[in-house]
Scaffold this motif. Structure first.
Motif, mmCIF file in Angstrom:
data_model
loop_
_atom_site.group_PDB
_atom_site.id
_atom_site.type_symbol
_atom_site.label_atom_id
_atom_site.label_comp_id
_atom_site.label_asym_id
_atom_site.label_seq_id
_atom_site.Cartn_x
_atom_site.Cartn_y
_atom_site.Cartn_z
ATOM 1 N N SER A 118 12.599 -19.914 -20.056
ATOM 2 C CA SER A 118 12.082 -21.024 -19.243
ATOM 3 C C SER A 118 12.453 -20.763 -17.789
ATOM 4 C CB SER A 118 12.638 -22.372 -19.714
ATOM 5 O OG SER A 118 14.033 -22.417 -19.597
ATOM 6 N N ARG A 119 11.537 -21.134 -16.896
ATOM 7 C CA ARG A 119 11.733 -20.834 -15.465
ATOM 8 C C ARG A 119 11.828 -22.125 -14.663
ATOM 9 N NH1 ARG A 119 7.167 -16.957 -13.380
ATOM 10 N NH2 ARG A 119 5.871 -18.665 -14.132
ATOM 11 N N LEU A 120 12.648 -22.073 -13.630
ATOM 12 C CA LEU A 120 12.831 -23.203 -12.724
ATOM 13 C C LEU A 120 12.890 -22.636 -11.310
ATOM 14 C CD1 LEU A 120 13.513 -26.287 -12.469
ATOM 15 C CD2 LEU A 120 15.924 -25.654 -12.753
ATOM 16 N N PHE A 121 12.128 -23.237 -10.390
ATOM 17 C CA PHE A 121 12.059 -22.732 -9.010
ATOM 18 C C PHE A 121 13.274 -23.229 -8.227
ATOM 19 C CE2 PHE A 121 8.387 -21.720 -5.792
ATOM 20 C CZ PHE A 121 8.885 -20.433 -5.656
ATOM 21 N N LEU A 122 14.449 -22.997 -8.809
ATOM 22 C CA LEU A 122 15.693 -23.620 -8.349
ATOM 23 C C LEU A 122 16.110 -23.161 -6.949
ATOM 24 C CD1 LEU A 122 18.060 -25.483 -9.541
ATOM 25 C CD2 LEU A 122 19.269 -23.338 -9.843
ATOM 26 N N GLY A 123 16.166 -21.828 -6.753
ATOM 27 C CA GLY A 123 16.638 -21.312 -5.473
ATOM 28 C C GLY A 123 15.726 -21.694 -4.326
ATOM 29 N N ASN A 124 14.437 -21.680 -4.584
ATOM 30 C CA ASN A 124 13.474 -22.062 -3.551
ATOM 31 C C ASN A 124 13.639 -23.524 -3.168
ATOM 32 O OD1 ASN A 124 10.943 -21.162 -2.035
ATOM 33 N ND2 ASN A 124 10.231 -23.009 -3.055
ATOM 34 N N GLU A 125 13.752 -24.383 -4.184
ATOM 35 C CA GLU A 125 13.913 -25.823 -3.932
ATOM 36 C C GLU A 125 15.230 -26.100 -3.207
ATOM 37 O OE1 GLU A 125 12.735 -29.538 -3.554
ATOM 38 O OE2 GLU A 125 11.495 -28.055 -4.582
ATOM 39 N N TYR A 126 16.288 -25.440 -3.636
ATOM 40 C CA TYR A 126 17.600 -25.583 -3.001
ATOM 41 C C TYR A 126 17.513 -25.248 -1.513
ATOM 42 C CZ TYR A 126 22.547 -24.575 -1.970
ATOM 43 O OH TYR A 126 23.796 -24.550 -1.409
ATOM 44 N N LYS A 127 16.854 -24.130 -1.212
ATOM 45 C CA LYS A 127 16.730 -23.680 0.181
ATOM 46 C C LYS A 127 16.002 -24.728 1.036
ATOM 47 C CE LYS A 127 13.646 -20.548 1.228
ATOM 48 N NZ LYS A 127 12.920 -19.252 1.294
ATOM 49 N N LEU A 128 14.912 -25.260 0.509
ATOM 50 C CA LEU A 128 14.119 -26.247 1.250
ATOM 51 C C LEU A 128 14.891 -27.548 1.463
ATOM 52 C CD1 LEU A 128 10.670 -25.751 -0.541
ATOM 53 C CD2 LEU A 128 11.332 -24.911 1.731
ATOM 54 N N GLN A 129 15.570 -28.018 0.417
ATOM 55 C CA GLN A 129 16.293 -29.294 0.514
ATOM 56 C C GLN A 129 17.534 -29.169 1.405
ATOM 57 O OE1 GLN A 129 15.150 -32.103 -0.471
ATOM 58 N NE2 GLN A 129 13.600 -31.580 -2.008
ATOM 59 N N VAL A 130 18.238 -28.050 1.302
ATOM 60 C CA VAL A 130 19.431 -27.841 2.135
ATOM 61 C C VAL A 130 19.039 -27.744 3.611
ATOM 62 C CG1 VAL A 130 21.220 -26.148 2.727
ATOM 63 C CG2 VAL A 130 20.937 -26.880 0.358
ATOM 64 N N ALA A 131 17.902 -27.141 3.895
ATOM 65 C CA ALA A 131 17.419 -27.069 5.276
ATOM 66 C C ALA A 131 17.204 -28.475 5.847
ATOM 67 C CB ALA A 131 16.131 -26.258 5.342
ATOM 68 N N GLU A 132 16.660 -29.373 5.009
ATOM 69 C CA GLU A 132 16.441 -30.767 5.442
ATOM 70 C C GLU A 132 17.773 -31.476 5.688
ATOM 71 O OE1 GLU A 132 13.438 -33.066 5.068
ATOM 72 O OE2 GLU A 132 12.192 -31.285 5.305
ATOM 73 N N LEU A 133 18.729 -31.289 4.755
ATOM 74 C CA LEU A 133 20.041 -31.937 4.889
ATOM 75 C C LEU A 133 20.777 -31.414 6.126
ATOM 76 C CD1 LEU A 133 21.431 -31.998 1.218
ATOM 77 C CD2 LEU A 133 20.272 -33.822 2.458
ATOM 78 N N THR A 134 20.689 -30.109 6.337
ATOM 79 C CA THR A 134 21.347 -29.480 7.479
ATOM 80 C C THR A 134 20.836 -30.083 8.787
ATOM 81 O OG1 THR A 134 21.675 -27.420 6.262
ATOM 82 C CG2 THR A 134 21.701 -27.277 8.663
ATOM 83 N N LYS A 135 19.544 -30.262 8.850
ATOM 84 C CA LYS A 135 18.914 -30.837 10.049
ATOM 85 C C LYS A 135 19.294 -32.310 10.202
ATOM 86 C CE LYS A 135 14.285 -31.311 12.072
ATOM 87 N NZ LYS A 135 12.834 -31.117 11.809
ATOM 88 N N LYS A 136 19.237 -33.053 9.101
ATOM 89 C CA LYS A 136 19.505 -34.500 9.150
ATOM 90 C C LYS A 136 20.938 -34.798 9.597
ATOM 91 C CE LYS A 136 19.562 -38.606 6.168
ATOM 92 N NZ LYS A 136 18.793 -39.521 7.016
ATOM 93 N N PHE A 137 21.896 -34.030 9.063
ATOM 94 C CA PHE A 137 23.308 -34.299 9.360
ATOM 95 C C PHE A 137 23.845 -33.418 10.488
ATOM 96 C CE2 PHE A 137 22.810 -35.946 5.040
ATOM 97 C CZ PHE A 137 23.381 -37.207 5.180
ATOM 98 N N ASN A 138 22.980 -32.590 11.046
ATOM 99 C CA ASN A 138 23.334 -31.767 12.207
ATOM 100 C C ASN A 138 24.583 -30.918 11.963
ATOM 101 O OD1 ASN A 138 22.975 -30.756 14.795
ATOM 102 N ND2 ASN A 138 24.282 -32.322 15.724
ATOM 103 N N VAL A 139 24.540 -30.157 10.860
ATOM 104 C CA VAL A 139 25.659 -29.255 10.553
ATOM 105 C C VAL A 139 25.160 -27.808 10.671
ATOM 106 C CG1 VAL A 139 26.812 -30.898 9.024
ATOM 107 C CG2 VAL A 139 25.151 -29.279 8.056
ATOM 108 N N ASP A 140 26.099 -26.870 10.658
ATOM 109 C CA ASP A 140 25.754 -25.458 10.739
ATOM 110 C C ASP A 140 24.911 -25.060 9.526
ATOM 111 O OD1 ASP A 140 26.514 -22.719 12.100
ATOM 112 O OD2 ASP A 140 26.718 -22.418 9.936
ATOM 113 N N LYS A 141 23.984 -24.119 9.719
ATOM 114 C CA LYS A 141 23.055 -23.756 8.636
ATOM 115 C C LYS A 141 23.761 -23.167 7.415
ATOM 116 C CE LYS A 141 21.871 -19.218 10.661
ATOM 117 N NZ LYS A 141 22.566 -18.376 9.697
#
Length: 457
Positions: A291-314
């Motif tokens: 079974s496959r899950l697009f986990l790493g891709n989703e993680y990357k996209l969501q972390v980018a949003e959180l990083t921007k929202k909370f203004n922390v280092d990438k």
């Protein structure tokens, strides 16, 4: 005295690698290359098979002349879903079509109308409808759209077997390439699907041999053992299968997180098929439920949003460790907060919404939701009460929350992590070796790490 070695070409879509392994499967030499893509007759980008072939011959000839190494064997691990079509003189007839190339929907509809229903076809072949990602569909497409070329085909070889053919001159097929979501194989009858015979596709597919087959050759005056080649996903699984005696599940994490169960002897059920499960194949022809899950891709996209929202280092997310207080605050009144960007899920809200005022809390919420999806993906292909060993390799092995949450939610399983950067190449070397592996192999070669069960009370 020259060192005796096994050579492996490990061919990815982007990076082409060459390795030499000693008798204990330690890497003693490596060489990398990459090539610009060319275009097929429709202007679609694809692998330059001639450039690849020339590089392979050049690198191998150079190492045959080495003063340091004595190359005794060679094998090949490559990406799947790719055919090389040869005429009666062994000349290549078409570009190496890119499996991301789209084909005419009318042809796909015609195929499933003729050989469906789609769900049952998907279940028996372990292959969802994926266009050219199902290499069998490429043969049907060529037959329908390029009949003159199709008539000239003497043999169609999957890419690993074509690389073997370059050295041996002997056309063969083998299980792992046939069994990787190709739509060619019927996992119930353990033979090609009836459509292959009806369309006479079987006449251009060479005889099937075991993946462990090797051909003894006199190559440019040197005695050498040439392997049959192996599909990279099956190759990466092989060191685990050979060295671990008890049933296990392997989760290979990265852009995709792929859960593999090599101990399931039964074909996919309708429910598993509807849930997106597919089959790969072991070197002995047995199915590997996946079974496959697009986990790493989703993680990357969501972390980018959180990083921007909370203004922390990438890279700040890499430093966050599991926090009991944050976990309990989220769990005491748990609800789903994240709308996924890469896929859909029955529990996700219509938009992302949470009230946390720190990156750490929002990140914990994200990881709890992602790991729950990972657990579902594992349980989809394995009864976790019967199989109590879980191996995780790839990028998420360094993620503290991922590992601890996975251990917590699957607390009946013994969790191990490995560093398998050489996975598919090493598997190819092992495939043509007579060496017996034991449980110490993963510890020596894969930095195997045992994890104490992490139970949150």
């Amino acid at each position: 005295m020259k060192q005796k070695v096994t050579a492996v070409f490990d061919i990815g879509k982007t990076n082409k690698k060459f390795f030499l392994f000693d008798k204990k499967f330690k890497e003693v030499y490596k060489e990398y290359a990459s090539f610009d893509e060319i275009e097929d007759e429709d202007g679609y980008p694809t692998e330059d098979i001639n450039a690849l072939q020339n590089w392979i011959k050049k690198v191998f000839h150079k190492n045959l002349k080495s003063e340091k190494f004595n190359v005794e064997a060679i094998n090949f691990s490559t990406y799947g879903a790719s055919f090389v079509h040869l005429d009666e003189n062994g000349e290549i007839l078409t570009p190496l079509y890119n499996y991301t190339k789209e084909i005419d929907q009318d042809i796909v509809d015609e195929f499933y109308k003729k050989y469906g229903p789609e769900l049952e076809f998907t279940r028996t072949t372990g292959s969802p409808k994926s266009g050219l990602l199902n290499s069998g569909m490429q043969l049907y497409w060529i037959k329908k759209t390029k009949p003159k070329i199709f008539k000239k085909i003497k043999y169609s070889l999957h890419l690993p077997q074509y690389l073997s053919y370059i050295f041996s001159g002997i056309p063969i097929s083998e299980y792992t390439s046939i069994g990787c979501h190709t739509s060619l194989w019927n996992y119930e009858t353990k033979d090609y699907h009836n459509w292959v015979y009806e369309e006479r596709i079987n006449t251009i597919l060479p005889p099937i041999v075991s993946t462990e087959t090797s051909i003894n050759m006199n190559y440019n005056g040197t005695r050498i053992k040439v392997g049959a080649g192996i599909h990279d996903s099956s190759s990466a699984l092989l060191p685990y299968v050979r060295s671990v005696k008890k049933p296990f599940v392997l989760v290979s994490t990265g852009t995709w997180s792929i859960a593999l169960n090599p101990f399931s002897d039964v074909p996919l059920t309708t429910e598993e098929t509807e849930a997106g499960c597919i089959n790969y194949m072991r070197i002995n022809g047995k199915p590997v439920k996946s079974s496959r899950l697009f986990l790493g891709n989703e993680y990357k996209l969501q972390v980018a949003e959180l990083t921007k929202k909370f203004n922390v280092d990438k890279d700040y997310h890499k430093t966050v460790e599991f926090d009991y207080d944050a976990y309990f605050e989220i769990i005491k009144d748990f609800h789903y907060c994240f709308k996924w960007k890469s896929f859909s899920d029955k529990n996700m809200p219509t938009k992302t919404s949470y009230s946390y005022n720190t990156f750490e809390h929002a990140y914990h919420q994200l990881m709890i939701e992602l790991v729950q999806l990972q657990v579902e993906s594992i349980k989809r292909i394995a009864n976790t009460y019967d199989i109590d060993r879980l191996y995780v390799d790839g990028g998420f092995t360094d993620n503290d929350l991922y590992i601890k949450l996975l251990s917590h939610y699957l607390r009946g399983m013994k969790l191990r992590t490995t560093k398998a950067s050489l996975g598919s190449a090493l598997g190819a070397a092992i495939a043509i070796s007579d060496a017996k592996l034991n449980s110490k192999f993963l510890k020596k070669n894969y930095a195997l790490k045992k994890h104490v069960p992490f139970i949150i009370k």
